[in-house]
Write a protein that holds these residues in place. Structure first.
Motif, short mmCIF file in Angstrom:
data_model
loop_
_atom_site.label_atom_id
_atom_site.label_comp_id
_atom_site.label_asym_id
_atom_site.label_seq_id
_atom_site.Cartn_x
_atom_site.Cartn_y
_atom_site.Cartn_z
N GLY A 126 14.67 -2.44 12.84
CA GLY A 126 14.07 -2.59 14.16
C GLY A 126 12.83 -1.71 14.31
O GLY A 126 12.05 -1.88 15.25
N ALA A 127 12.65 -0.78 13.37
CA ALA A 127 11.52 0.15 13.46
C ALA A 127 10.28 -0.45 12.78
O ALA A 127 10.35 -1.50 12.16
CB ALA A 127 11.89 1.48 12.83
N ASP A 128 9.17 0.26 12.88
CA ASP A 128 7.93 -0.20 12.27
C ASP A 128 7.98 0.07 10.76
O ASP A 128 8.08 1.22 10.33
CB ASP A 128 6.76 0.55 12.91
CG ASP A 128 5.42 0.01 12.43
OD1 ASP A 128 5.42 -0.93 11.60
OD2 ASP A 128 4.39 0.53 12.87
N LEU A 129 7.91 -0.98 9.97
CA LEU A 129 8.05 -0.83 8.52
C LEU A 129 6.71 -0.78 7.80
O LEU A 129 6.65 -0.75 6.59
CB LEU A 129 8.90 -1.99 7.97
CG LEU A 129 10.30 -2.10 8.57
CD1 LEU A 129 11.00 -3.37 8.10
CD2 LEU A 129 11.15 -0.88 8.21
N GLN A 130 5.63 -0.76 8.59
CA GLN A 130 4.30 -0.83 7.99
C GLN A 130 4.03 0.32 7.01
O GLN A 130 3.37 0.12 5.99
CB GLN A 130 3.23 -0.83 9.10
CG GLN A 130 1.84 -1.24 8.63
CD GLN A 130 1.77 -2.68 8.13
OE1 GLN A 130 2.27 -3.58 8.79
NE2 GLN A 130 1.19 -2.89 6.96
N ALA A 131 4.59 1.51 7.30
CA ALA A 131 4.34 2.66 6.42
C ALA A 131 4.88 2.39 5.02
O ALA A 131 4.24 2.72 4.01
CB ALA A 131 4.97 3.92 7.01
N ILE A 132 6.07 1.78 4.97
CA ILE A 132 6.67 1.48 3.65
C ILE A 132 5.82 0.44 2.93
O ILE A 132 5.54 0.56 1.74
CB ILE A 132 8.12 0.95 3.83
CG1 ILE A 132 8.99 2.02 4.50
CG2 ILE A 132 8.70 0.54 2.48
CD1 ILE A 132 10.38 1.53 4.86
N VAL A 133 5.41 -0.57 3.68
CA VAL A 133 4.59 -1.63 3.06
C VAL A 133 3.26 -1.04 2.58
O VAL A 133 2.80 -1.34 1.47
CB VAL A 133 4.37 -2.79 4.06
CG1 VAL A 133 3.41 -3.83 3.49
CG2 VAL A 133 5.70 -3.43 4.43
N ASN A 134 2.67 -0.15 3.42
CA ASN A 134 1.38 0.45 3.02
C ASN A 134 1.49 1.25 1.75
O ASN A 134 0.61 1.21 0.90
CB ASN A 134 0.86 1.35 4.15
CG ASN A 134 0.25 0.53 5.25
OD1 ASN A 134 0.00 -0.68 5.09
ND2 ASN A 134 0.02 1.17 6.39
N GLU A 135 2.61 2.00 1.63
CA GLU A 135 2.80 2.82 0.43
C GLU A 135 2.76 1.94 -0.83
O GLU A 135 2.26 2.33 -1.87
CB GLU A 135 4.13 3.56 0.52
CG GLU A 135 4.34 4.56 -0.60
CD GLU A 135 5.78 5.04 -0.71
OE1 GLU A 135 6.68 4.40 -0.12
OE2 GLU A 135 6.00 6.04 -1.40
N ARG A 136 3.31 0.73 -0.70
CA ARG A 136 3.38 -0.17 -1.88
C ARG A 136 2.11 -0.97 -2.08
O ARG A 136 1.89 -1.49 -3.16
CB ARG A 136 4.51 -1.19 -1.70
CG ARG A 136 5.83 -0.60 -1.34
CD ARG A 136 6.49 -0.07 -2.58
NE ARG A 136 7.59 0.81 -2.18
CZ ARG A 136 8.59 1.14 -2.97
NH1 ARG A 136 8.65 0.66 -4.20
NH2 ARG A 136 9.53 1.95 -2.55
N THR A 137 1.35 -1.14 -1.01
CA THR A 137 0.20 -2.03 -1.15
C THR A 137 -1.11 -1.26 -1.27
O THR A 137 -2.15 -1.85 -1.52
CB THR A 137 0.13 -3.02 0.04
OG1 THR A 137 0.19 -2.28 1.25
CG2 THR A 137 1.28 -4.00 0.00
#
Ligand code: ATP
Ligand code: MG
Length: 444
Positions: free
Chosen positions: A239-250
């Motif tokens: 439910g939280a913002d997952l953008q940080a995880i995606v950014n780390e990978r991208t």
């Protein structure tokens, strides 16, 4: 399961047609039987592994909030005419005519069908987001089916579809699947790297392929070495913002050959971190906005009182391809080495003197205890020579072997072999059972 009652048709000879390890071992270990190019029966051992993979895929989909359903394999051509893909898809699509002359097809993917379901039932932004998936057979009449189940014509795919009110919300759904995929592949014992990908006939802008590196991979890939060291996110709040995880990978360079840019690669990645390798595509996620919702008229009423085309994404995992992919990533000369999470049986019990009362009794006892502990053992109760039993067990790749013979039993011990490391330990039967039960703690 007792081997004497199981259906495990092993091959002694390696079939000449099998070019890569996973294909060879799947045939030799009696996991699949080929009927025609790219069309296979899944024999009991192969099916067991594929079901375990599907279960993990399913659990991680549910954790991310996706809801399971099931669409048919056969689809009406009409839906694909509406989206404009009926002609575009070309020869890969298996086209069928029914008795009354209606055009049908064996689905290669389900964007049209789910868009049709959506437009039938969903009218308001209040019912969004929607994230639905199914695990179903697909057919693609591939130009070159090969490498066994890795590039089949009929293959099992998990495909999810998201529907959102606008592009910002669609990216949130995309990120959920991105993170769910990292966790899924990690649980399968794989280091899968998300790479910026070409969107192909599915279309759209935002897309990542998940690849595992293997010499026998069909695509060439280029990435930053640090991406191969990252752990999966594990338990996260979807439910939280997952953008940080995606950014780390991208943030770091990772691209398939279609998207590769040698100049940017050389500029952005230090020389000692430049990885160029072969990769196997195990998953692919797309965000493509209104590519299907627009031609098919899938609209919802927005909070502004106006109608909006649903913004969509689709997300595939090659469930049957993964069976081969995991073997490519985990085998030795003797055979397969299953990760604990997908092993068809948790341990093998090798009775070195079937028919001998004491040996039989010790094996039966271990068999019952492992079974009761949920390890699902395979008991080799056949009368074959030890050598046959050892190589058979190594070939099918169960994580642990308990070797039980009259000589050891005289001293109250059995031998436990860990398939992956080759490590052998002499333990009492109850220590052997405990050791194996311990190894499976925390693995689901
Ligand atoms: P590829 O590039 O390997 O042909 P694709 O890009 O056409 O695959 P998608 O439409 O993205 O495939 O399908 C989702 C997933 O289904 C892929 O990531 C892959 O794991 C699996 N898959 C696709 N085609 C096949 C096939 N012929 N046999 C087995 N699995 C497949
Ligand atoms: Mg793809």
């Amino acid at each position: 399961m007792r081997l004497s009652r199981y259906f495990l048709p092993l091959l002694k000879e390696t079939p000449a047609s099998a070019e890569i390890a996973s294909h060879r071992f799947m045939l030799r270990a009696g996991m699949v039987k080929q009927h025609s190019a790219g069309i296979y029966s899944w024999l009991p051992l192969g099916l067991k592994v594929m079901n375990k993979i599907a279960d993990i895929v399913r659990e991680e989909q549910e954790r991310a909030g996706a809801v399971e359903m099931l669409m048919p394999t056969i689809q009406p051509a009409e839906l694909w005419r509406e989206s404009g893909r009926y002609d575009d898809y070309g020869k890969e699509m298996l086209r069928i005519e029914d008795r009354s002359g209606r055009a049908l097809l064996y689905g290669p993917t389900n964007e049209e069908m789910l868009t049709d379901i959506f437009r039938t039932f969903v009218r308001s932004y209040k019912d969004l987001p929607q994230l639905l998936y199914h695990i179903q057979w697909k057919f693609r009449d591939e130009v070159r089916p090969r490498f066994g189940v890795m590039r089949g014509r009929e293959f099992l795919m998990k495909d999810s579809y998201s529907f959102d009110i606008d592009m910002d919300a669609a990216v949130i759904s995309y990120n959920k699947m991105f993170v769910a995929y990292l966790n899924t592949f990690a649980r399968l014992g794989l280091q899968a790297v998300p790479m910026r990908a070409d969107t192909g006939p599915i279309g759209g802008d935002l897309s990542h392929e998940f690849l595992i590196l293997a010499d026998t991979g069909e695509s060439e890939v280029f990435c930053h070495a640090d991406l191969l060291e990252l752990d999966a996110p594990g338990a996260v709040d979807f439910g939280a913002d997952l953008q940080a995880i995606v950014n780390e990978r991208t943030a770091l360079y990772a691209r398939t050959e279609e998207m590769h840019d040698a100049e940017i690669f050389a500029k952005d990645v230090p020389k000692d971190k430049q990885v160029s390798a072969r990769g196997i595509e195990v998953g692919h996620i797309f965000c493509f906005g209104d590519k299907y919702s627009k031609p098919m008229g899938a609209k919802v009423m927005g909070p502004d009182g106006k109608e909006h085309f649903a913004q969509m994404g689709s997300y595939g995992i090659g469930v049957s391809r993964l069976v081969g992919g995991i073997i490519e990533a985990s085998h030795d000369e003797a055979g397969i080495i299953w990760p604990l999470s997908v092993a068809p049986f948790g341990a093998g019990i090798l009775n070195l003197r079937a028919g001998d009362d004491d040996t039989d009794k010790a094996c039966e006892d271990i068999y019952a205890k492992l079974g009761a502990a949920g390890i699902d053992p395979l008991y080799d109760d056949k009368a074959d020579r030890g050598g046959v039993k050892f190589s058979r067990m190594d070939l099918i790749g169960l994580p642990f072997q308990i070797i039980v013979g009259p000589r050891g039993l005289k001293d109250g011990i059995v031998e436990v072999k860990t398939r992956k490391t080759g490590e052998r330990q002499n333990l009492t039967p109850s220590e052997a059972v405990n050791f194996i039960v311990q190894q499976f703690k925390g693995i689901s």
